[in-house]
Design an enzyme around this catalytic site. Structure first.
Site, PDB file in Angstrom:
ATOM      1  N   PRO A  72       0.827  -1.204   0.000  1.00 53.79           N
ATOM      2  CA  PRO A  72       0.000   0.000   0.000  1.00 53.79           C
ATOM      3  C   PRO A  72       0.865   1.260   0.000  1.00 53.79           C
ATOM      4  CG  PRO A  72      -0.851  -1.596   1.568  1.00 53.79           C
ATOM      5  CD  PRO A  72       0.479  -2.114   1.100  1.00 53.79           C
ATOM      6  N   GLU A  73       0.539   2.169  -0.902  1.00 52.46           N
ATOM      7  CA  GLU A  73       1.244   3.434  -1.005  1.00 52.46           C
ATOM      8  C   GLU A  73       0.308   4.541  -0.514  1.00 52.46           C
ATOM      9  OE1 GLU A  73       3.121   3.743  -4.899  1.00 52.46           O
ATOM     10  OE2 GLU A  73       3.287   1.554  -5.021  1.00 52.46           O
TER      11      GLU A  73
END
Length: 276
Positions: free
Chosen positions: A2-3
């Site tokens: 996840p960014e």
């Protein structure tokens, strides 16, 4: 992993479930991975913020009114496959029990981390301590970015370092570089290139946040929200994960290389590597 767009979407989704609630228990069996979480027990969640790829829960005494100063923070890093769920599952690693119910942290690959610290005391988290400005904030200044880019090494690893701008990971680096027409291995960006990349980062990150992030594939680590909803930005990818497919801009086949130990996608026609 996840960014920023996925973490920001997570923050927006779980904030209504936690804000104003008292954490009664934090249950897990890995104190080396989830440090000092017992200190969160009996404290009220005053708010949820985000810094790059980190979630920060502001905690105050249970009898504190909303808006009162908080004395602790619960820092959450989702790792590669972490996410919150309403129901306990086979990959649940942490359960936060509040005065209104429970929220479960699932993490199939076990790279997620939590820690309770004093506000701003991030000495054990070097990435968080040295993180650059938020890409969608006023702190992300074009002139500063252009100046720093003039001396950068290979531009994609530079972006991934989190120092020039926070929250950009593998997906959004590839997408930003494609939009800016810059080869991921290019060094020492010219001012015009750096300005294009600055604008591309802001555009890509803004669009990805609005789309709820990217959900890739149906495997063990597929990103989704606590309610099972997936992101939608994967349908707008132009480079990432599209090796062997035609470029949406010129039709040339998208190539995949390994750069800085990360799979990297680009168009060899649109993103030519100029003389360094």
């Amino acid at each position: 992993m996840p960014e920023l767009p996925e973490v920001e979407t997570t923050r927006r989704k779980i904030e209504p479930l936690l804000r104003g609630r008292v954490i009664e228990r934090v249950i897990h069996d890995a104190p080396h991975r989830y440090r000092d979480t017992h200190l969160a027990e009996g404290r009220r969640v005053q708010g949820l913020s985000r810094r790059g790829k980190y979630l920060l829960l502001q905690l105050a005494a249970a009898d504190a009114a909303e808006g009162d100063p908080h004395d602790l923070e619960l820092i959450v890093h989702l790792g590669m496959t972490g996410g919150f769920r309403l129901e306990e599952g086979r990959h649940t690693r942490v359960t936060l029990t509040t005065d209104s119910g429970a929220l479960h942290f699932d993490d199939p690959r076990r790279f997620g981390k939590m820690a309770v610290v004093r506000p701003g005391e991030y000495g054990g988290m070097p990435t968080l301590t040295a993180m650059g400005p938020e890409p969608l904030s006023d702190d992300f200044v074009e002139s500063d970015f252009v100046k720093a880019a003039a001396g950068c090494g290979a531009v994609k690893p530079w972006l991934l370092s989190q120092k020039p701008v926070s929250g950009v990971g593998n997906i959004y680096a590839d997408e930003s570089l494609w939009l800016a027409r810059i080869h991921p291995a290019q060094t020492r960006l010219e001012p015009a290139e750096a300005r294009r990349l600055y604008q591309a980062v802001r555009e890509v990150m803004g669009a990805a946040v609005e789309a709820g992030g990217s959900s890739l594939g149906d495997g063990l680590g597929n990103y989704r929200q606590h309610d099972g909803e997936s992101g939608a930005f994967q349908h707008a990818h132009h480079a990432y994960g599209r090796g062997g497919q035609p470029c949406d801009r010129c039709g040339t086949t998208i190539e995949k290389i390994v750069l800085g130990q990360r799979g990297t996608h680009f168009c060899p026609q649109c993103q030519r590597l100029r003389s360094r």
